[in-house]
Design an enzyme around this catalytic site. Structure first.
Site, PDB file in Angstrom:
ATOM      1  N   LYS A 156       0.861  -1.187   0.000  1.00 36.90           N
ATOM      2  CA  LYS A 156       0.000   0.000   0.000  1.00 36.90           C
ATOM      3  C   LYS A 156       0.896   1.235   0.000  1.00 36.90           C
ATOM      4  O   LYS A 156       1.482   1.592   1.017  1.00 36.90           O
ATOM      5  CB  LYS A 156      -0.898   0.020   1.245  1.00 36.90           C
ATOM      6  CG  LYS A 156      -2.036   0.993   1.074  1.00 36.90           C
ATOM      7  CD  LYS A 156      -2.485   1.647   2.350  1.00 36.90           C
ATOM      8  CE  LYS A 156      -1.531   2.665   2.870  1.00 36.90           C
ATOM      9  NZ  LYS A 156      -1.240   3.801   1.942  1.00 36.90           N
ATOM     10  N   GLU A 232      10.624   1.452   9.618  1.00 33.91           N
ATOM     11  CA  GLU A 232      11.640   2.444   9.213  1.00 33.91           C
ATOM     12  C   GLU A 232      10.982   3.802   9.371  1.00 33.91           C
ATOM     13  O   GLU A 232      10.170   4.202   8.536  1.00 33.91           O
ATOM     14  CB  GLU A 232      12.062   2.211   7.751  1.00 33.91           C
ATOM     15  CG  GLU A 232      12.745   0.879   7.490  1.00 33.91           C
ATOM     16  CD  GLU A 232      14.195   0.856   7.947  1.00 33.91           C
ATOM     17  OE1 GLU A 232      14.750   1.931   8.245  1.00 33.91           O
ATOM     18  OE2 GLU A 232      14.772  -0.236   8.002  1.00 33.91           O
ATOM     19  N   CYS A 266      14.487  11.056   5.326  1.00 34.66           N
ATOM     20  CA  CYS A 266      14.543  10.690   6.743  1.00 34.66           C
ATOM     21  C   CYS A 266      15.949  10.811   7.312  1.00 34.66           C
ATOM     22  O   CYS A 266      16.117  10.899   8.515  1.00 34.66           O
ATOM     23  CB  CYS A 266      14.027   9.265   6.914  1.00 34.66           C
ATOM     24  SG  CYS A 266      14.862   8.131   5.793  1.00 34.66           S
ATOM     25  N   GLU A 361      11.192  16.736  13.061  1.00 30.44           N
ATOM     26  CA  GLU A 361      11.611  16.619  11.666  1.00 30.44           C
ATOM     27  C   GLU A 361      11.064  17.805  10.887  1.00 30.44           C
ATOM     28  O   GLU A 361       9.846  18.017  10.872  1.00 30.44           O
ATOM     29  CB  GLU A 361      10.961  15.362  11.065  1.00 30.44           C
ATOM     30  CG  GLU A 361      11.862  14.192  10.928  1.00 30.44           C
ATOM     31  CD  GLU A 361      11.206  13.056  10.119  1.00 30.44           C
ATOM     32  OE1 GLU A 361      10.032  12.725  10.359  1.00 30.44           O
ATOM     33  OE2 GLU A 361      11.910  12.490   9.274  1.00 30.44           O
TER      34      GLU A 361
END
Ligand code: NAD
Length: 458
Positions: A156, A232, A266, A361
Site C-alpha cells: 500500500k 523504518e 529521513c 523533523e
C-alpha cells in the site's frame, strides 16, 4: 471504479487519477496473497532469482517513464528521480543474487546420535506500507528481499505517490512475476484498508516506512495478530563538523544531505553542529552554496530544489522557520515561502535549544547551524532526541572519528560521508526511528524465520 486525484505539487494541478480501492478489494488481494504463498515458497531460490533479475532489467529500461512519473507525483527534481530509479533497481538486482544465498547453519551436536540444523523459511504473506518521499526505492527496498525470501506481498503506497508503485507492479508482471505474488492496493482510506491485513493472522509480517507517529499505531495494530514487524521511521540527523574538518568537503556533503529531495528525506541533516572556531568560514561557504541552488520546475534538468509535497508539508517548514526566527535565529539565506508549494532554500544561524527545528523533523529545505565548543557536550546534544536513524561527523582525526561515531546512538553513522545509504549496507534506526534493517543480508533476514531441525539417528 472509484478513483482519487494525484496532484502534481509543482503546479497544484491534477496529474492523473489512481484507483481508490475498497475494503472488499483489500480482502480479495489478501486472499490471493495467502493462496499464492505456497506456490511462491515452493519455487527454488534460483527460479525466484531469475524473475527478480528480469524485473531489475525492466526497471532499468523504464527509467525515463518511472522518473517522470515520480517527479510528476511528488515533485523531486528529475535528475534525482533518475538517480532514485537506479537506486531502486539496485535493490532488486542485489536481492536477485541474495535469493540464492539464504544459507542455514549446522549446529555442533551435544550427542553422537543427533544432528542439528538451522534453516531459513519465508515468514509468510507480507503487508507493506510505504511513504511518498522515495516512491520507488522504499518499495523495492522492502519488496525485493521479501520476494527473494519466498514471501508474497501486498503493497500500500502513500496517497501522494501511487503511480510509481502501480508501474513497478506492472513491470513485475511483465517480467513474468506471478500477479498474485506482488500486488498493489491504492486508497484514500489507509486505516480501513490496512485493518483488513492487521486483523488477519495469516498475514505474518508488517513492513512499514513512514512517520514515527503512524509507525507506533501500526506496531500496536500488528501486535493483535503477533506479526513480525520492520519499522523504518522518522529521523532527526545531527551533522557534527569538528574544528579539524575539511570544510569544503563537509559543505559539499551537507548540501547533498540537506537539500536533496528539498530536504524531505529521513536521513537529511536536521541539526548542523559546527565548532565555533570554524563556524564563520563554514557558514559563509554554505551560504554561498545555498544561494546558488536552482529552485524551479522539477521536470527541468537544471533544477536542484523542487516544491514541498503538499500544503501540510509546506506549512510545517514555514512554522519551523518562523519559530526559530521568533526565538532569535537569523536567516543568512532565504526564510520565506515562494509561490505555490515552493520554499526558499534557507540557512539559519544563531539556532539554539528550545527551537522546534532542533526537536522535530522539518522535512524541508532549511539548514539550521548551531555552534559548539565541547566534544562531550555535543555528543550529548546529538543524542538528546527520541530519534536514532542517521548521524554524521566530520573530522580528520581518526581517534576523534571513532570516539564520536561509537558514542552516537544511531543506526547509521557517516564519518566524512554525507550519503552512506547503499543497497548492500544495513539501513535503519534505533529508539523512535524504528525496528529492523533494510539492505544487504540484514534486509533479507527480516523476511526469513529460522527453522531448527534436530535429527535423531538410529
Ligand atoms: P506517513 O507516516 O504519514 O505515511 C506513511 C504511510 O502510512 C502512507 O502510505 C500512509 O498512507 C500510511 N498511513 C498513514 N496513516 C495510516 C493508518 N492509520 N493506517 C495505515 N496506514 C497509514 O509518512 P509520509 O509523510 O508518507 O512519509 C514521511 C515520513 O517517512 C517521515 O517521517 C520520514 O522520516 C519517514 N521515512 C523514513 C524512512 C526510513 O527509512 N526510516 C524512509 C523514508 C521516509
Amino acid at each position: 471504479m472509484k478513483t482519487f486525484d494525484v496532484i502534481n505539487p509543482a503546479t497544484s494541478a491534477v496529474l492523473d487519477r489512481a484507483p481508490d480501492q475498497s475494503v472488499a478489494e483489500a480482502k480479495a488481494a489478501l486472499e490471493k496473497s495467502v493462496a499464492a504463498f505456497g506456490m511462491w515458497k515452493a519455487k527454488t531460490p534460483f527460479e525466484r532469482s531469475a524473475v527478480l533479475r528480469k524485473w531489475y532489467e525492466l526497471i532499468v529500461k523504464d527509467e525515463d517513464t518511472l522518473a517522470k512519473m515520480m517527479t510528476g507525483e511528488m515533485g523531486k527534481p528529475i535528475t534525482e528521480s533518475r538517480g532514485e530509479v537506479k537506486y531502486a533497481a539496485a535493490f532488486v538486482e542485489w536481492y536477485a543474487e541474495e535469493a540464492k544465498r539464504a544459507y542455514g547453519e549446522i549446529i555442533p551436536t551435544h550427542a553422537n546420535n543427533k544432528r542439528m540444523f538451522a534453516t531459513r523459511q519465508p515468514v509468510g504473506p507480507v503487508y507493506a506500507v510505504t511513504p511518498w518521499n522515495f516512491p520507488a526505492a522504499m518499495v523495492t527496498r522492502k519488496v525485493a528481499p521479501a520476494l527473494a525470501a519466498g514471501c508474497t506481498v501486498v503493497l500500500k503506497p502513500a496517497e501522494q505517490s501511487p503511480l510509481t508503485a502501480i508501474r513497478l507492479v506492472e513491470l513485475w508482471v511483465n517480467a513474468g512475476g506471478p500477479p498474485d505474488v506482488f500486488q498493489v492496493i491504492t486508497t484514500m482510506d489507509p486505516a480501513a484498508v490496512s485493518a483488513v491485513f492487521f486483523d488477519d493472522a495469516r498475514v505474518r509480517k508488517l513492513t512499514f516506512t513512514g512517520s514515527t507517529e503512524v509507525g507506533i499505531k501500526l506496531y500496536q495494530l500488528a501486535a493483535k495478530t503477533m506479526k513480525r514487524v520492520s519499522l523504518e521511521l522518522g529521523g532527526h540527523a545531527p551533522f557534527i563538523v569538528c574544528e579539524d574538518a575539511d570544510i569544503p568537503a563537509a559543505v559539499q556533503q551537507v548540501m547533498l544531505s540537506k537539500f536533496r529531495n528539498a530536504g524531505q528525506t529521513c536521513v537529511c541533516a536536521n541539526r548542523i553542529y559546527v565548532h565555533e572556531k570554524i563556524q564563520s568560514p563554514f557558514a559563509e561557504a554554505m551560504a554561498d552554496s545555498v544561494k546558488k541552488l536552482r529552485v524551479g520546475d522539477p521536470m527541468s534538468d537544471q533544477t536542484q530544489v523542487g516544491p514541498l509535497v503538499d500544503q501540510q508539508g509546506l506549512d510545517k517548514v514555514a512554522s519551523h522557520v518562523d519559530d526559530a526566527l521568533g526565538k532569535g535565529a537569523t536567516a543568512m539565506v532565504g526564510g520565506r515561502k515562494k509561490e505555490g508549494l515552493f520554499f526558499e532554500p534557507t540557512l539559519l544561524t544563531g539556532v539554539s535549544a528550545g527551537m522546534r527545528i532542533l526537536e522535530e523533523e522539518t522535512f524541508g529545505p532549511v539548514a539550521p547551524i548551531v555552534g559548539f565548543t565541547d566534544e562531550a557536550a555535543i555528543i550529548r546534544a546529538a543524542n538528546n532526541t527520541p530519534y536514532g536513524l542517521a548521524a554524521y561527523v566530520w573530522t580528520r582525526d581518526l581517534g576523534r572519528a571513532f570516539r564520536i561515531a561509537e558514542q552516537l546512538e544511531y543506526g547509521i553513522v557517516g564519518v566524512n560521508d554525507g550519503t552512506p545509504a547503499v543497497p548492500h549496507a544495513p539501513f535503519g534506526g534505533v529508539k523512535f526511528s524504528g525496528i529492523g534493517r533494510e539492505g544487504g543480508p540484514w534486509g533479507m533476514e527480516e523476511y526469513l524465520d529460522v527453522r531448527y531441525i534436530s535429527v535423531g539417528l538410529p
